[in-house]
Design a protein around this motif. Sequence first.
Motif, PDB file in Angstrom:
ATOM      1  N   ASN A 118       0.835  -1.143  -0.076  1.00 20.08           N
ATOM      2  CA  ASN A 118       0.198  -0.145   0.043  1.00 20.08           C
ATOM      3  C   ASN A 118       0.955   1.257   0.095  1.00 20.08           C
ATOM      4  N   ILE A 119       1.827   1.424  -0.726  1.00 17.54           N
ATOM      5  CA  ILE A 119       2.600   2.460  -1.008  1.00 17.54           C
ATOM      6  C   ILE A 119       2.502   3.152  -2.380  1.00 17.54           C
ATOM      7  N   PRO A 120       2.428   4.613  -2.103  1.00 19.52           N
ATOM      8  CA  PRO A 120       2.130   5.182  -3.538  1.00 19.52           C
ATOM      9  C   PRO A 120       2.906   4.722  -4.604  1.00 19.52           C
ATOM     10  N   GLN A 121       2.406   4.664  -5.630  1.00 19.65           N
ATOM     11  CA  GLN A 121       3.016   4.455  -7.161  1.00 19.65           C
ATOM     12  C   GLN A 121       4.131   5.254  -7.288  1.00 19.65           C
ATOM     13  N   GLU A 122       4.187   6.348  -7.094  1.00 22.47           N
ATOM     14  CA  GLU A 122       5.154   7.715  -7.348  1.00 22.47           C
ATOM     15  C   GLU A 122       6.724   7.009  -6.933  1.00 22.47           C
ATOM     16  N   ILE A 123       6.654   6.115  -6.013  1.00 21.31           N
ATOM     17  CA  ILE A 123       7.881   5.857  -5.422  1.00 21.31           C
ATOM     18  C   ILE A 123       8.536   4.674  -6.432  1.00 21.31           C
ATOM     19  N   LYS A 124       7.699   4.448  -7.418  1.00 23.15           N
ATOM     20  CA  LYS A 124       8.513   3.459  -8.543  1.00 23.15           C
ATOM     21  C   LYS A 124       9.669   4.231  -9.375  1.00 23.15           C
ATOM     22  N   TYR A 125       9.649   5.543  -9.238  1.00 21.51           N
ATOM     23  CA  TYR A 125      10.622   6.456 -10.025  1.00 21.51           C
ATOM     24  C   TYR A 125      11.880   6.429  -9.193  1.00 21.51           C
ATOM     25  N   LEU A 126      11.900   6.168  -8.060  1.00 20.08           N
ATOM     26  CA  LEU A 126      13.086   6.358  -6.994  1.00 20.08           C
ATOM     27  C   LEU A 126      14.268   5.774  -7.916  1.00 20.08           C
ATOM     28  N   PRO A 127      14.142   4.436  -8.090  1.00 22.40           N
ATOM     29  CA  PRO A 127      15.463   3.922  -8.832  1.00 22.40           C
ATOM     30  C   PRO A 127      16.129   4.600  -9.772  1.00 22.40           C
ATOM     31  N   ILE A 128      15.305   5.539 -10.650  1.00 21.75           N
ATOM     32  CA  ILE A 128      16.025   6.365 -11.770  1.00 21.75           C
ATOM     33  C   ILE A 128      16.796   7.091 -11.016  1.00 21.75           C
ATOM     34  N   ILE A 129      16.734   7.816  -9.937  1.00 25.01           N
ATOM     35  CA  ILE A 129      17.729   8.504  -9.363  1.00 25.01           C
ATOM     36  C   ILE A 129      18.549   7.824  -8.250  1.00 25.01           C
ATOM     37  N   GLU A 130      18.332   6.766  -7.958  1.00 28.37           N
ATOM     38  CA  GLU A 130      19.223   5.812  -6.967  1.00 28.37           C
ATOM     39  C   GLU A 130      20.226   5.308  -7.825  1.00 28.37           C
ATOM     40  N   SER A 131      20.002   4.845  -9.038  1.00 28.48           N
ATOM     41  CA  SER A 131      20.760   3.670  -9.673  1.00 28.48           C
ATOM     42  C   SER A 131      20.758   3.812 -11.172  1.00 28.48           C
ATOM     43  N   SER A 132      19.932   4.828 -11.842  1.00 29.31           N
ATOM     44  CA  SER A 132      19.580   4.774 -13.059  1.00 29.31           C
ATOM     45  C   SER A 132      18.979   3.436 -13.571  1.00 29.31           C
ATOM     46  N   MET A 133      18.249   2.755 -12.771  1.00 29.12           N
ATOM     47  CA  MET A 133      17.701   1.413 -13.009  1.00 29.12           C
ATOM     48  C   MET A 133      18.925   0.368 -13.461  1.00 29.12           C
ATOM     49  N   ASN A 134      19.859   0.672 -12.774  1.00 25.46           N
ATOM     50  CA  ASN A 134      21.075  -0.407 -13.294  1.00 25.46           C
ATOM     51  C   ASN A 134      21.092  -1.373 -11.942  1.00 25.46           C
ATOM     52  N   PRO A 135      20.795  -2.929 -12.033  1.00 25.90           N
ATOM     53  CA  PRO A 135      20.715  -3.539 -10.570  1.00 25.90           C
ATOM     54  C   PRO A 135      22.130  -3.911 -10.148  1.00 25.90           C
ATOM     55  N   HIS A 136      23.526  -3.506 -11.066  1.00 27.64           N
ATOM     56  CA  HIS A 136      24.587  -3.678 -10.870  1.00 27.64           C
ATOM     57  C   HIS A 136      25.228  -2.542 -10.223  1.00 27.64           C
ATOM     58  N   ALA A 137      24.558  -1.459 -10.037  1.00 22.93           N
ATOM     59  CA  ALA A 137      25.046  -0.109  -9.554  1.00 22.93           C
ATOM     60  C   ALA A 137      25.626  -0.220  -8.184  1.00 22.93           C
ATOM     61  N   VAL A 138      26.835   0.069  -7.815  1.00 18.78           N
ATOM     62  CA  VAL A 138      27.322   0.204  -6.188  1.00 18.78           C
ATOM     63  C   VAL A 138      27.611   1.615  -6.159  1.00 18.78           C
ATOM     64  N   SER A 139      27.362   2.103  -5.172  1.00 19.76           N
ATOM     65  CA  SER A 139      27.805   3.710  -4.784  1.00 19.76           C
ATOM     66  C   SER A 139      29.187   3.590  -3.973  1.00 19.76           C
ATOM     67  N   ARG A 140      29.656   4.818  -3.867  1.00 18.56           N
ATOM     68  CA  ARG A 140      31.224   4.694  -3.345  1.00 18.56           C
ATOM     69  C   ARG A 140      31.080   4.476  -1.965  1.00 18.56           C
ATOM     70  N   VAL A 141      30.132   4.196  -1.105  1.00 20.54           N
ATOM     71  CA  VAL A 141      29.887   3.759   0.145  1.00 20.54           C
ATOM     72  C   VAL A 141      29.449   2.366   0.169  1.00 20.54           C
ATOM     73  N   GLY A 142      29.038   2.101  -0.713  1.00 23.05           N
ATOM     74  CA  GLY A 142      28.797   0.406  -0.865  1.00 23.05           C
ATOM     75  C   GLY A 142      27.357  -0.023  -0.902  1.00 23.05           C
ATOM     76  N   ALA A 143      26.402   1.036  -1.049  1.00 26.45           N
ATOM     77  CA  ALA A 143      24.936   0.781  -1.629  1.00 26.45           C
ATOM     78  C   ALA A 143      24.886   0.305  -2.914  1.00 26.45           C
ATOM     79  N   THR A 144      23.935  -0.752  -2.974  1.00 28.00           N
ATOM     80  CA  THR A 144      24.069  -1.679  -4.092  1.00 28.00           C
ATOM     81  C   THR A 144      22.616  -1.892  -4.688  1.00 28.00           C
ATOM     82  N   GLY A 145      22.433  -2.119  -5.836  1.00 29.72           N
ATOM     83  CA  GLY A 145      21.251  -2.544  -6.631  1.00 29.72           C
ATOM     84  C   GLY A 145      20.547  -1.336  -7.094  1.00 29.72           C
ATOM     85  N   LEU A 146      19.297  -1.853  -7.854  1.00 28.81           N
ATOM     86  CA  LEU A 146      18.263  -0.901  -8.284  1.00 28.81           C
ATOM     87  C   LEU A 146      17.738   0.207  -7.175  1.00 28.81           C
TER      88      LEU A 146
END
Length: 468
Positions: A118-146
Motif C-alpha cells: 500500500n505504498i504510493p506508486q510515485e515511489i517507483k521512480y526512485l530507482p531512476i535517481i538511485e541507480s539509473s535502474m542498473n541492478p549492478h550499480a554500487v555507490s562509493r559507500v557500498g549501496a548496491t542494486g536498483l
Amino acid sequence: MIKKLLLIFICISTTCCFPSFAQQNKKIDSLINNLNNVFINKDTVTVPALVENPLMLSQNYLYKLRLDSISKTIPLPYNEYVQHYIDIYAKRKDMIGQMLGLSNYYFPIFEKALKEYNIPQEIKYLPIIESSMNPHAVSRVGATGLWQFMFGTGKAYGLQMDNFVDERKDPIQASYAAAAYFRDAYAKLGDWLLAIAAYNCGMGNVTRAVDKAGSRDFWVVRQYLPLETRNYVPALIAAIYIMNYSGKHQISAQACNLYLKTDTVQVNRFVSLPLLAKALNIDEVSLCALNPSYKKKIVNGSADLPKRIVMPKLKNMDFASIYEVLNHTDLDVDMQIVAAGTDDVRDLRKKKGLVAAASNKTLYHKVKAGQNLTQVANLYHVEVQDLKVWNNLKNFNIVPGQKLKVYIKTKMASKPSADYLTYLVKAGDTISNIADKFEGVTVQTIKRDNNLENSNLQPGMVLKISKG
C-alpha cells in the motif's frame, strides 16, 4: 444616469473577462500558444514594464500545472529546486530515453511490490535517481542494486547476501524490501516527502531534522538535512515530471534490451545460467540480465530455500533440454553457502580504526593555529579518513587546541634490523640535532630511512638511525 453607466461598465467587464474564462477549458499544454495574448503590454506609457521573461513565466506555470495533474498520493510541488533538476534531466535526453525503455520491464515489478504494501506508486521512480535502474550499480559507500540498499539495511529487511547471491541486485526481492522500508518510514514520520528523505539519509537524521525545524513540512525541514538529501526530493519530483512529460522535451524511449515477456521457475538445486541459456538458445548475457543477483552465474537453490529463475517466454522452446538443465545436470562446484560480510565502506573504516586502536601505538596531537586535518595526517603519515574515524569527526573541521588521537603503526616501534638503532623523539628535538648525536648520520639519511617528507617531528615518534 448612474445606474445606466454602472450597467454599461458591468457589460463591458463581463465581455472582456469571457475569453479568459473560456481559455480555462483548453488543455494545459495549449497555454504556451497564448503567450502573446497574455503578456502583451497594452499600456501606452513608454517606460517598459519590469516583468520576467514572458516565456519563462509561462513555462514555470506550465510545469506546475503538469505536476499538479500527475500528483496523486504524494504531493509534487513546483519550486526553483524542482525546476533546477527538470532543466538537468531535460538536457539528458539519452539517459532519460534509456530510463523510459527500461521502465517497460522494471516498472511492473516495482508497481506490484508497492501495491502489496500500500505504498504510493510515485515511489517507483526512485530507482531512476538511485541507480539509473542498473541492478549492478554500487555507490562509493557500498549501496548496491536498483534500490541502493546498504548491507545492514538490506539484511534488516530480509535480503540474503552470501557467496552465491546478493539479493540487493534482485529486482523483485529488493523491490519488496524497499516497499517494506517505506511502510515503516511513513508509519514513523507521517509524511511521504519525509519518508523519501529518510530513504536517502536514514530515519534518525530526518527525525533530528524535524525536531530542529519544529515542523513536518519537508520544505521547512529541508535546511536541517544533509546536503545530498536536500536535493534528493526535488530530484525525484523532477524525475517523475520528466518521465511523464518526456515528449514535451523531445525525448523518446529507447529500446529495452531486456525480454519483456517472462516466466519464473523455482528450483531446489544448483543450476548453471550459462547452461540454461544454451538450452533456451539465447545469449548468456541476456539471461543473466534477467537474473542479476547471482554472483557466479549459478542459482544456488536448495530444498530448504528454493531460488527463482526468470526466463524469457519464447516460441519453439526445447522443453526437454530445459528440463534436463533444471533437474538433472550436476555441477562441479563447491556448494557450501558462506554468509557475506559487510561491504559498507563506513563499517569497514570503523573496523580498520578499531584494529588500529588495538594494535598500534597511541599518540595525541594538539592542533595548532592554522593547521588542517590534511596537514595533521601528513605529519604522522596516516590517512585523513583514519583521523576522522579515530576521533569520531563528522566533517573536516578542527580548531586550535583540539586534541586528536593518532595511531602510529607498531612496526615503527618494533625492533629494527641489526643495521639500525632506534631513537625516541623528545620535545624540542629536531632532525638536525638528532643527526649530530650519531656519527656518520645526516639529516638526509634520517629522512630517507624513515620515509619523512619534511623535517617535522612529534614527541613519541620512533626513528630508525643508520649505524653508518
